[in-house]
Write an enzyme that holds these catalytic residues in place. Structure first.
Site, PDB file in Angstrom:
ATOM      1  N   GLY A  18       0.952  -1.196   0.019  1.00 26.34           N
ATOM      2  CA  GLY A  18      -0.129  -0.004  -0.049  1.00 26.34           C
ATOM      3  C   GLY A  18       0.835   1.371  -0.032  1.00 26.34           C
ATOM      4  N   ASP A  38       7.897  -3.538   8.925  1.00 29.49           N
ATOM      5  CA  ASP A  38       6.145  -4.070   8.678  1.00 29.49           C
ATOM      6  C   ASP A  38       6.399  -5.521   9.685  1.00 29.49           C
ATOM      7  OD1 ASP A  38       3.801  -4.971   7.930  1.00 29.49           O
ATOM      8  OD2 ASP A  38       3.856  -3.420   6.317  1.00 29.49           O
ATOM      9  N   ASP A  59       6.885  -4.474  14.957  1.00 32.43           N
ATOM     10  CA  ASP A  59       5.495  -4.150  15.389  1.00 32.43           C
ATOM     11  C   ASP A  59       5.259  -3.108  16.236  1.00 32.43           C
ATOM     12  OD1 ASP A  59       2.796  -4.011  16.747  1.00 32.43           O
ATOM     13  OD2 ASP A  59       3.028  -6.086  17.661  1.00 32.43           O
ATOM     14  N   TYR A 148     -12.239   5.210  13.213  1.00 31.26           N
ATOM     15  CA  TYR A 148     -11.059   5.578  12.285  1.00 31.26           C
ATOM     16  C   TYR A 148     -10.967   6.963  12.059  1.00 31.26           C
ATOM     17  CZ  TYR A 148      -8.670   5.822   7.768  1.00 31.26           C
ATOM     18  OH  TYR A 148      -7.868   5.998   6.925  1.00 31.26           O
ATOM     19  N   LYS A 152      -7.778   9.442  13.055  1.00 33.51           N
ATOM     20  CA  LYS A 152      -7.086  10.248  11.882  1.00 33.51           C
ATOM     21  C   LYS A 152      -7.116  11.779  12.278  1.00 33.51           C
ATOM     22  CE  LYS A 152      -5.558   6.716   9.373  1.00 33.51           C
ATOM     23  NZ  LYS A 152      -4.159   6.529   9.520  1.00 33.51           N
ATOM     24  N   PRO A 184      -3.958  -2.736  -0.926  1.00 34.44           N
ATOM     25  CA  PRO A 184      -4.484  -4.231  -0.951  1.00 34.44           C
ATOM     26  C   PRO A 184      -5.541  -4.222   0.207  1.00 34.44           C
ATOM     27  CG  PRO A 184      -2.315  -4.492  -1.210  1.00 34.44           C
ATOM     28  CD  PRO A 184      -2.608  -2.904  -1.204  1.00 34.44           C
ATOM     29  N   ARG A 204     -18.084   7.145  -4.825  1.00 38.53           N
ATOM     30  CA  ARG A 204     -18.095   8.304  -3.701  1.00 38.53           C
ATOM     31  C   ARG A 204     -16.847   9.324  -4.002  1.00 38.53           C
ATOM     32  NH1 ARG A 204     -16.259   5.226   1.834  1.00 38.53           N
ATOM     33  NH2 ARG A 204     -14.042   4.860   1.420  1.00 38.53           N
TER      34      ARG A 204
END
Length: 244
Positions: A18, A38, A59, A148, A152, A184, A204
Site C-alpha cells: 500500500g 512491517d 510491530d 477510524y 485520524k 490491498p 463516492r
C-alpha cells in the site's frame, strides 16, 4: 531519478504494501537510504529488489521494540509513519477493544516512533516527519468510520503539536490526508462489502476513480525533501475532490 533525497536516511513503517510501500520505493528511487519495516516479513522481502537498503520486522504497537529499533537504526533524516487500520462501523459497532486497538495502532504507534527517533534528529540539527492521516475525520465525516475518523483527527492534531513544539529546532512534521486509495487492504474491504463493493468505493470519488498509492507517495516525497523546507504542521488533503 533526480536525487531529491540523495544523502538522506529514511525510516518507513507499514512498508510491505500500500501507501507505505509506495513511499519507501519513491524515497529509494530519489536517492535515500531506506530502512523499511512491517509485521509482514513476506512483503518486506519483496522490497529487496526495489532498491530498499534494509528491512526488518517491527510491530509498532510494541513500545520496547520500537525503542530498540530506533537505537539500532540510529539517526534518520526522514520518518514516514504509515501503519494504520480501518475499523468499519458506528459508535454502536465499536467495542472498547475495537476503540483501544484503533487508537493504539493508528495514533499511539506514531507517538512511539516519533518519541524514539526525534532525539537523534534534534542532536543532528533536524529532520522531517510525515504521518499518514486521512481526509475522513480531518476534513469530513464518513459514514461507518466512527473510530477510524477519530484516530485520524488525532493524527492531525499530533502532527500540529510536534510541528509547533520543534519548529525552531530544525524539525518539520506534516501529515497526508488521502481519500479512497487503491491498496490491498482497501480492495479487501471492498470485496468484503459484496459484489458491488468496489463500485461503491469508486462512486463516492468525484473523479470517478480511486487514488493510487504512488500519488500519495509523490506528496510524501515532496514533504520529505528540502523542496518543502518552509512547510510544517500542515494536513495535506489529497482526495480526488471528495471533500469538495
Amino acid at each position: 531519478m533526480s536525487d531529491r533525497l540523495k544523502g538522506k536516511r529514511a525510516f518507513v513503517t507499514a512498508a510491505s504494501a500500500g501507501i507505505g510501500r509506495a513511499c519507501a520505493m519513491a524515497f529509494a528511487r530519489e536517492g535515500a537510504s531506506v530502512f523499511a519495516t512491517d509485521i509482514d516479513e513476506t512483503g518486506l522481502a519483496t522490497l529487496k529488489s526495489e532498491g530498499i537498503a534494509e528491512t526488518a520486522r517491527l510491530d509498532v504497537r510494541d513500545t520496547a521494540a520500537v525503542k530498540a529499533m530506533a537505537d539500532k537504526v540510529g539517526k534518520v533524516d526522514i520518518l514516514l509513519n504509515a501503519a494504520g487500520f480501518v475499523h468499519n462501523g458506528t459508535v454502536l459497532d465499536c467495542s472498547d477493544e475495537d476503540f483501544d486497538f484503533s487508537f493504539d495502532l493508528n495514533v499511539k504507534s506514531m507517538h512511539r516512533t516519533i518519541r524514539a527517533f526525534l532525539p537523534k534528529m534534534l542532536e543532528s540539527g533536524g529532520g522531517t516527519i510525515v504521518n499518514i492521516a486521512s481526509a475522513a475525520g480531518v476534513f469530513k465525516a464518513a459514514p461507518n468510520r466512527y473510530v477510524y475518523s477519530a484516530t485520524k483527527a488525532a493524527v492531525a492534531a499530533l502532527t500540529r503539536s510536534v510541528a509547533a513544539d520543534f519548529v525552531g529546532k530544525g524539525i518539520r512534521c506534516n501529515c497526508i490526508c488521502p481519500g479512497t486509495i487503491e491498496t490491498p487492504s482497501m480492495l479487501g474491504r471492498a470485496a468484503a462489502a459484496g459484489p458491488s463493493g468496489l463500485e461503491t468505493f469508486i462512486a463516492r470519488q468525484p473523479m470517478g476513480r480511486l487514488g493510487k498509492a504512488e500519488e500519495i507517495a509523490a506528496l510524501a516525497l515532496y514533504l520529505a525533501s528540502d523542496e518543502s523546507a518552509f512547510t510544517t504542521g500542515v494536513a495535506h488533503c489529497i482526495d480526488g475532490g471528495w471533500t469538495l
